[in-house]
Design an enzyme around this catalytic site. Structure first.
Site, short mmCIF file in Angstrom:
data_model
loop_
_atom_site.label_atom_id
_atom_site.label_comp_id
_atom_site.label_asym_id
_atom_site.label_seq_id
_atom_site.Cartn_x
_atom_site.Cartn_y
_atom_site.Cartn_z
N ASN A 111 0.82 -1.22 0.00
CA ASN A 111 0.00 0.00 0.00
C ASN A 111 0.86 1.27 0.00
O ASN A 111 1.69 1.47 0.88
CB ASN A 111 -0.89 -0.03 1.26
CG ASN A 111 -2.05 0.94 1.17
OD1 ASN A 111 -2.34 1.49 0.11
ND2 ASN A 111 -2.73 1.13 2.30
N ARG A 117 -12.75 -4.92 15.95
CA ARG A 117 -11.68 -3.99 16.31
C ARG A 117 -12.34 -2.64 16.50
O ARG A 117 -13.09 -2.19 15.62
CB ARG A 117 -10.65 -3.93 15.19
CG ARG A 117 -9.46 -3.07 15.53
CD ARG A 117 -8.54 -2.88 14.34
NE ARG A 117 -8.94 -1.74 13.55
CZ ARG A 117 -8.14 -1.09 12.69
NH1 ARG A 117 -6.89 -1.51 12.51
NH2 ARG A 117 -8.56 -0.07 12.00
N TYR A 119 -6.11 7.87 12.92
CA TYR A 119 -6.02 6.57 12.27
C TYR A 119 -7.23 5.69 12.60
O TYR A 119 -7.65 5.62 13.75
CB TYR A 119 -4.75 5.81 12.72
CG TYR A 119 -4.83 4.37 12.33
CD1 TYR A 119 -4.54 3.99 11.02
CD2 TYR A 119 -5.29 3.39 13.21
CE1 TYR A 119 -4.68 2.67 10.62
CE2 TYR A 119 -5.44 2.08 12.82
CZ TYR A 119 -5.13 1.73 11.52
OH TYR A 119 -5.29 0.43 11.12
N ASP A 126 -6.19 -1.27 17.93
CA ASP A 126 -4.90 -1.07 17.25
C ASP A 126 -4.31 0.28 17.66
O ASP A 126 -4.86 1.33 17.33
CB ASP A 126 -5.14 -1.11 15.74
CG ASP A 126 -3.84 -1.20 14.94
OD1 ASP A 126 -2.77 -0.98 15.52
OD2 ASP A 126 -3.93 -1.50 13.73
N HIS A 185 -1.42 1.21 16.68
CA HIS A 185 -0.72 1.60 15.44
C HIS A 185 0.62 2.28 15.70
O HIS A 185 0.92 3.36 15.15
CB HIS A 185 -1.63 2.50 14.59
CG HIS A 185 -1.61 2.16 13.13
ND1 HIS A 185 -1.05 2.98 12.17
CD2 HIS A 185 -2.07 1.08 12.46
CE1 HIS A 185 -1.18 2.41 10.98
NE2 HIS A 185 -1.79 1.27 11.12
N GLU A 244 -3.00 -4.15 19.72
CA GLU A 244 -2.10 -4.34 18.57
C GLU A 244 -1.10 -3.20 18.45
O GLU A 244 -1.45 -2.03 18.66
CB GLU A 244 -2.98 -4.41 17.32
CG GLU A 244 -2.20 -4.56 16.04
CD GLU A 244 -3.12 -4.56 14.82
OE1 GLU A 244 -4.33 -4.78 14.98
OE2 GLU A 244 -2.61 -4.31 13.73
N GLU A 278 2.41 -6.62 11.60
CA GLU A 278 1.93 -6.39 10.23
C GLU A 278 2.97 -5.70 9.35
O GLU A 278 2.92 -5.83 8.13
CB GLU A 278 0.61 -5.60 10.23
CG GLU A 278 0.76 -4.17 10.67
CD GLU A 278 -0.57 -3.43 10.77
OE1 GLU A 278 -1.57 -4.05 11.14
OE2 GLU A 278 -0.58 -2.23 10.47
N ARG A 284 1.25 -11.12 13.45
CA ARG A 284 0.27 -10.44 12.61
C ARG A 284 0.62 -10.37 11.13
O ARG A 284 -0.04 -9.67 10.36
CB ARG A 284 0.14 -8.98 13.11
CG ARG A 284 -0.58 -8.82 14.39
CD ARG A 284 -2.07 -8.81 14.17
NE ARG A 284 -2.54 -7.61 13.50
CZ ARG A 284 -3.44 -7.58 12.53
NH1 ARG A 284 -3.95 -8.71 12.07
NH2 ARG A 284 -3.83 -6.44 12.02
N ASP A 313 -6.25 -3.36 2.02
CA ASP A 313 -5.13 -3.28 1.08
C ASP A 313 -4.44 -4.62 0.84
O ASP A 313 -3.44 -4.67 0.11
CB ASP A 313 -4.13 -2.17 1.49
CG ASP A 313 -3.78 -2.14 2.96
OD1 ASP A 313 -4.61 -1.70 3.76
OD2 ASP A 313 -2.67 -2.56 3.29
N GLU A 321 -8.07 -11.12 10.49
CA GLU A 321 -8.66 -9.80 10.22
C GLU A 321 -9.32 -9.84 8.85
O GLU A 321 -8.75 -10.36 7.89
CB GLU A 321 -7.56 -8.74 10.23
CG GLU A 321 -8.07 -7.33 10.02
CD GLU A 321 -6.93 -6.30 9.98
OE1 GLU A 321 -5.79 -6.67 9.64
OE2 GLU A 321 -7.19 -5.13 10.31
N TRP A 360 2.71 6.98 12.47
CA TRP A 360 1.30 6.93 12.07
C TRP A 360 0.70 5.59 12.34
O TRP A 360 0.78 4.64 12.35
CB TRP A 360 1.16 7.25 10.57
CG TRP A 360 -0.27 7.12 10.13
CD1 TRP A 360 -1.30 7.99 10.40
CD2 TRP A 360 -0.84 6.06 9.34
NE1 TRP A 360 -2.46 7.54 9.84
CE2 TRP A 360 -2.21 6.35 9.19
CE3 TRP A 360 -0.33 4.90 8.77
CZ2 TRP A 360 -3.08 5.54 8.49
CZ3 TRP A 360 -1.18 4.07 8.07
CH2 TRP A 360 -2.55 4.40 7.92
O1 KDG Z 1 -1.57 0.01 4.62
C1 KDG Z 1 -1.58 0.16 6.00
C2 KDG Z 1 -2.68 -0.70 6.59
O2 KDG Z 1 -2.54 -2.02 6.14
C3 KDG Z 1 -2.71 -0.70 8.10
O3 KDG Z 1 -2.79 0.60 8.59
C4 KDG Z 1 -3.91 -1.50 8.59
O4 KDG Z 1 -3.08 -1.42 10.82
C5 KDG Z 1 -3.79 -1.93 10.00
C6 KDG Z 1 -4.60 -3.08 10.42
O5 KDG Z 1 -4.42 -3.53 11.54
O6 KDG Z 1 -5.41 -3.55 9.61
MG MG Z 2 -2.74 -2.79 12.47
#
Ligand code: KDG
Ligand code: MG
Length: 406
Positions: free
Chosen positions: A37, A147, A159, A214, A216, A240, A266, A287, A320, A343, A406
């Site tokens: 992405n 979530r 986010y 999340d 993030h 997460e 992730e 993840r 994505d 997910e 982010w």
């Molecule tokens: O492209 C970034 C996303 O895949 C991400 O922000 C999604 O954190 C994410 C999640 O847990 O699905």
């Molecule tokens: Mg995530």
């Protein structure tokens, strides 16, 4: 059998997806997802310039023996671009092998370990009432786990909270060559707000609904430890990415202070990113997506490593990840013993038309279906009708303008 063609397609039916299609001299084809992405074209070029020439003429059945030279032979190992490219090859070859065997991929991975794959969906709102509505909407769609993400008082764009004008959760507008959207961030405000959100959700939906959240990557280890402690009574399924995990040791601080289950990975792309986290049992769920981790082959190895430490899978599955990457994930989910949760955000109708798939979603559970291979077909004509649109992921800034994770 020999590979005679390997073509890379980019399509944007609402957001960009990169797909590798490998064709053999016997006319069998296999698909792999190579979507990264916001950096899609880097993988397209990597595949077209550096990988495809190595595939032509080789035996598609030699999956491991194709994977190893792509990884080791490049000398420049790891990284999301390389591993997304290798993942696409790995999945396309598994797709071919399973089609030749006339079996759904999960049968080649050891067969089903369960009848269906539990998922969680995304519930979000600018404020608590909107979030509660969103949880209800996910439940109406059948989801049995959610979530939960909300806006934070005083912040405009956060986010995980959809605003009407954004087409896809994380991408900027796709109808123009936009620069990254700037979102704002304030950690103390978030840390004060989140417990009130979880309190409201628990009051409304009771103790049994599995809830995930999340963070993030936006907290320090100490902040993450405090948050984990503060929200223990809400019994999250997982918290997460509570702190950036490049420094795996940081999770020792978090782990020592809280029993809130932790999920990470992730943005990881090899088992080495997890070495301390898994061997010291500092997390509870791994993840990584098939798409960003080099494919089904290495992700299966990660899950086996994790299993030795009572750690379960929680494959990344936002919008994505294309239906090709999603299908590969669902086959793996069905097969591995230490499956945790998948997910699943679903895809737009336009995306599902370009990628027709055998997997199904019923009562909050996925099943890969019984079609041979991974069970996805890519409609090249329809895909070409949705050309690539440049789009960036957002950037976070604090009130004084400082860039924040982010
Ligand atoms: O492209 C970034 C996303 O895949 C991400 O922000 C999604 O954190 C994410 C999640 O847990 O699905
Ligand atoms: Mg995530």
């Amino acid at each position: 059998m020999k590979i005679v063609d390997a073509a890379v397609f980019v399509t944007c039916p609402g957001r960009n997806f990169v797909t590798l299609k490998i064709t053999t001299d016997e006319g069998v084809t296999g698909l792999g997802d190579a979507t990264l992405n916001g950096r899609e074209q880097a993988v397209v070029t990597y595949l077209r310039e550096h990988v495809v020439p190595l595939l032509i003429g080789t035996d598609p059945h030699r999956i491991e023996d194709t994977w190893q030279p792509l990884y080791r032979g490049a000398y420049w190992r790891r990284g999301p671009v390389t591993m997304a490219a290798i993942a696409a090859v790995d999945v396309a070859l598994w797709d071919i092998k399973a089609k030749v065997a006339n079996l759904p991929l999960y049968q080649l991975l050891g067969g089903a370990s369960r009848d269906r794959v539990r998922t969680y969906g995304h519930a979000n709102g600018r404020d608590i009432p909107e979030l509660l509505d969103s949880v209800r909407a996910r439940q109406a769609e059948g989801y049995q786990a959610s979530r939960v993400q909300t806006g934070v008082p005083g912040l405009e764009k956060v986010y995980g909270v959809h605003t009407g004008e954004v087409i896809a959760a994380n991408a900027t507008r796709l109808d123009q060559r936009a620069l990254p959207v700037v979102e704002d961030w304030d950690t103390p405000a978030y840390l004060r707000h989140l417990p009130t959100v979880l309190e409201a959700v628990r009051n409304e939906f009771g103790p049994e609904l599995p809830l995930l959240h999340d963070a993030h990557h936006r907290l320090t280890p100490l902040q993450a430890a405090k948050l984990g402690k503060d929200i223990e009574r809400y019994e999250l399924f997982w918290l997460e990415d509570c702190t950036p995990a490049e420094n795996q040791q940081a999770f020792r601080v978090v782990r020592q202070h809280t029993t809130t289950p932790l999920a990470v990975g992730e943005v990881f792309n090899t088992v080495f990113d997890y070495q301390t986290l898994v061997s010291a049992q500092l997390i509870d769920y791994v993840r990584s997506a098939v798409t960003h981790f080099g494919g089904v082959s290495p992700l299966r190895k990660l899950f086996d490593f994790a299993d030795q430490h009572q750690i379960k899978s929680g494959i990344h599955g936002p919008e994505d990840i294309s239906p090709v990457g999603m299908a590969a994930a669902i086959h793996l989910d069905l097969a591995v013993h230490n499956f945790g949760i998948q997910e699943y955000s679903g895809h737009t109708d336009a995306t599902n038309e370009v990628f027709r798939h055998a997997y199904t979603f019923t009562d909050g559970h996925l099943h890969p279906g019984e079609a041979p291979g991974i069970g996805v077909e890519y409609d090249e004509e329809l895909g070409a009708a949705h050309p690539y649109v440049p789009a960036y992921l957002p950037v976070n800034r604090l009130a004084d303008g400082t860039v924040h994770d982010w």
